[in-house]
Structure formats: C-alpha cells, structure tokens
Write an enzyme that holds these catalytic residues in place. Sequence first.
Site, short mmCIF file in Angstrom:
data_model
loop_
_atom_site.label_atom_id
_atom_site.label_comp_id
_atom_site.label_asym_id
_atom_site.label_seq_id
_atom_site.Cartn_x
_atom_site.Cartn_y
_atom_site.Cartn_z
N SER A 119 -48.57 -64.28 -10.09
CA SER A 119 -48.97 -63.50 -11.26
C SER A 119 -50.30 -64.00 -11.80
CB SER A 119 -47.89 -63.65 -12.33
OG SER A 119 -48.31 -63.12 -13.55
N CYS A 171 -39.07 -64.69 -21.92
CA CYS A 171 -38.55 -63.41 -21.46
C CYS A 171 -37.16 -63.13 -22.01
CB CYS A 171 -38.50 -63.36 -19.94
SG CYS A 171 -40.13 -63.46 -19.23
N ASN A 187 -38.84 -71.22 -14.52
CA ASN A 187 -39.71 -71.00 -15.69
C ASN A 187 -39.17 -71.62 -16.97
OD1 ASN A 187 -37.98 -68.70 -14.83
ND2 ASN A 187 -38.36 -68.01 -16.91
N THR A 215 -54.75 -46.88 -7.61
CA THR A 215 -56.10 -47.46 -7.62
C THR A 215 -56.03 -48.93 -8.07
OG1 THR A 215 -56.99 -45.30 -8.17
CG2 THR A 215 -58.44 -47.19 -8.57
N GLN A 241 -44.47 -69.76 -11.13
CA GLN A 241 -44.68 -70.94 -11.98
C GLN A 241 -45.27 -72.12 -11.21
OE1 GLN A 241 -44.60 -71.04 -15.22
NE2 GLN A 241 -43.49 -69.16 -15.73
N HIS A 301 -51.56 -63.73 -15.08
CA HIS A 301 -51.67 -64.27 -16.43
C HIS A 301 -51.06 -65.66 -16.61
CE1 HIS A 301 -47.59 -63.30 -18.24
NE2 HIS A 301 -47.54 -62.59 -17.15
N1 PLP Z 1 -41.28 -64.86 -12.17
C1 PLP Z 1 -41.33 -65.93 -12.98
C2 PLP Z 1 -40.73 -67.22 -12.52
C3 PLP Z 1 -41.92 -65.83 -14.24
O1 PLP Z 1 -41.95 -66.91 -15.04
C4 PLP Z 1 -42.45 -64.59 -14.64
C5 PLP Z 1 -43.01 -64.43 -16.00
O2 PLP Z 1 -42.58 -65.06 -16.95
C6 PLP Z 1 -42.40 -63.50 -13.75
C7 PLP Z 1 -41.79 -63.68 -12.53
C8 PLP Z 1 -42.94 -62.16 -14.13
O3 PLP Z 1 -44.35 -62.16 -14.05
P1 PLP Z 1 -45.23 -60.99 -14.70
O4 PLP Z 1 -45.28 -61.27 -16.16
O5 PLP Z 1 -46.57 -61.13 -14.02
O6 PLP Z 1 -44.59 -59.70 -14.39
#
Ligand code: PLP
Length: 377
Positions: free
Chosen positions: A200, A324, A150, A238, A180, A202
């Site tokens: 994921s 993050c 990421n 749910t 990613q 979003h």
């Molecule tokens: N794994 C990777 C490589 C990510 O880039 C991210 C989010 O930045 C996640 C996991 C976590 O995803 P989520 O925000 O859906 O919990």
Amino acid sequence: MVIYLDNAATTKVCNEAVKAITGCLQVKYGNPSSLHGMGIEAEKIIDNTRKIIGMALACEPECIYFTSGATESNNLAIFGTVGAYGKRKRKIVTTSIEHPSVSECMNKLEENGFDIVRVSPNSMGEFAVEDFINAVDENTCLVSAMLVNNENGYILPIGEIFKAIKRKNPDIITHCDGVQGFMKIPMKVKELNADLISISGHKVHSAKGVGAIYKKRGIRLEPTCFGGGQEKGVRSGTESVPLIAGLGASVEELAKTIDFRLERAKELQEYFLEKLKKLDDVIINIDNNNMPYIINLSIKGIRSEIMLHFLEEKGIYVSSGSACSKGAKSSVLREFGIKDEIIDSSIRISTSYENTIKEMEMLIDAIVEAKQRFKFN
Ligand code: PLP
C-alpha cells in the site's frame, strides 16, 4: 505541536512524493493509454515506479501491477486466485489475525461454500510452520498470510511457511499481505516464496489511494474489475499516474535508508520499553518476535479511548488497537491469549523515521500523568 505515533494507520507524505505527485497533476498529466507523446510520458512514469518497486522487492518490474491500495490488492489476490484456480479446489488456508481486507474476503468465500481454515498462534503465541502444512491438502487452492500484523507488529515466518507449503504441494498459490512490512523490514520475493504480494502507498509516506500487487510470472488471476484492459488486463481502469509517481518517489527515498530506519525504530522502541518497564500496571502486549515500528501496550484500569483522547489533548496521536477496527474489541490480541480487560485498555504506538527520543519521552510523561489522573477513578 503534533507528535504523530500512528504510522501503522497512515503516514505523512514525504516531500519527494509531493513533488512527484504535483508534477503529474498539471504538467505531465497525460493518460498512459494515449498513443501520443503525453501518453507515452505518463506510461514512462508508471514504468519507472514499476522498476523502483521491482527493485525494492527484488523482482522483475513486469510482475508489479498497480491498484488503488492494499485492500484492492488483497481482494484481487484472493478472488482472482479463486476465479482462476478455485473451481474444483475449494479450500483456502489463512490466519486468524489477518487485516479485514483479507478476513472479510474469506468470510464472503465461506458464505459461498469455500472451506476456510484459519490458523491461530500456538500455545507459545507463535505461528508454527507445521500448523500450515497440516492445514493444506490437495483441495487447497490458496494460502494467504500477512507478513507483519498491523495491531501488534508480530512478524510471521512467511518465508518458511510458504517454502514448506510449496514443498508439500507446488500448485498451491501463496499470497502475502506485505503492507506493514514493506520498506520497513527485508521483504524480497524470493525469500518470501510468495506468488502474490500486496503493498500500500499510504503506509510508506506516499498518498492514499494507490497500491500494488506483485504477481509471479505464470500465475493466473481472474480480474475482479473489467474494462479497458490496463495493467495487462489484470486491473482495468486508468492508472492514477500522479499517485503512482508519488509511490515511486517515496519508495526510492525509503530504499536508501531501510537499515538505518530500522535501527532507529529499534532505538525508539528500546528506549520506550525500558521506561515503560519501570511503571506499575503497564503491560506490554508484544514479545521479541515483533517489528520495532509497532508497540502495543495496555495501562491497566485506563480504557483505550480515555487514554487516546487524553494523549490527543497533548498533541500525541496514537491508536487504540487498530485504526480499522474503529473501537471494536481486538480479536487479534485475543488470538494471542491476551485477556479482555487488558485488550480494553490497549493502545498502539507506531513510529516512523520522523519520531525522536524526545517525543517518546513526552509520551512516557503523558502516560505517567494519565496514570495519576485516571487510575482509581
Ligand atoms: N493490510 C494491512 C496489514 C493493513 O494494515 C492495511 C491498512 O491498514 C491494509 C491491508 C489495507 O490497506 P489500504 O488502506 O491501502 O487499503
């Protein structure tokens, strides 16, 4: 004016997903566990997204389970595998560049006595298949590795790594954090040789708070959440029908344009890198093995936060390292041998199909201006 270049952190929800989500909020709002018509309708919506994701990953829809996002999917993959297979086999192999939703699980398991081996890039800055093969043994229950990093977009040879692992020991469970790479580069279950894959919502133009895990038939996962037994008992709670509907809608849309979008991302990347190379004191923190959607660079002498806020004033949104890590020094870049002073000024540009050459040009102009303004201060 907004130039959004932080798509690895999150993406704008596409119109199709918004429509699907709102349709479920006030019209098709049944609980999929209800036995009446509205419940059955909600269940159909979920199953439709299962089919769409199944198609995108080239797997059976029944192998897809919905979660609240990739953090939960990764936790479920890791702790679920350990719960099912880790009673006697107390070793896990992972990489040194995982997202915290994997690496923090590993830290927790290490505290609880597991032997965690973190494979690093070799002296060439690459992940070598042999390093994974050498790391696993008869006590290994799980290998967990991401497909695309990421922070710098590095693509790991997951298909080859997992194939070699399975050849050495077919009983080892293979998990891939595919967040990613999903809907950006080819990502088929068979090619990855993965037993478990996390994705994921979003990051693929759907809403925050929804994700999924692919679980190969026959692989056991001890649930990490107990309750009503939804998702065949793998993940109780749910299901968020609106968000799952949105995920289906965005993935269905993206599936139509995956090659086209990848080409566009390459064009944007090539244009940007070409211009960057003409500037002094700009270091490009990626090599050829990178996904074109993510570009990590440093402008010598300008700290990431300064650059980030300068760009923000111009309506350009980028990230410093990874969103993050909230300003913490990137251990990922360090793993690739990048020096601390370069890491201190690293920024991450991550594009989507909505970005244009014009926007990249404006970013270049802003970088040139920042260099004049800050460099020798
Ligand atoms: N794994 C990777 C490589 C990510 O880039 C991210 C989010 O930045 C996640 C996991 C976590 O995803 P989520 O925000 O859906 O919990």
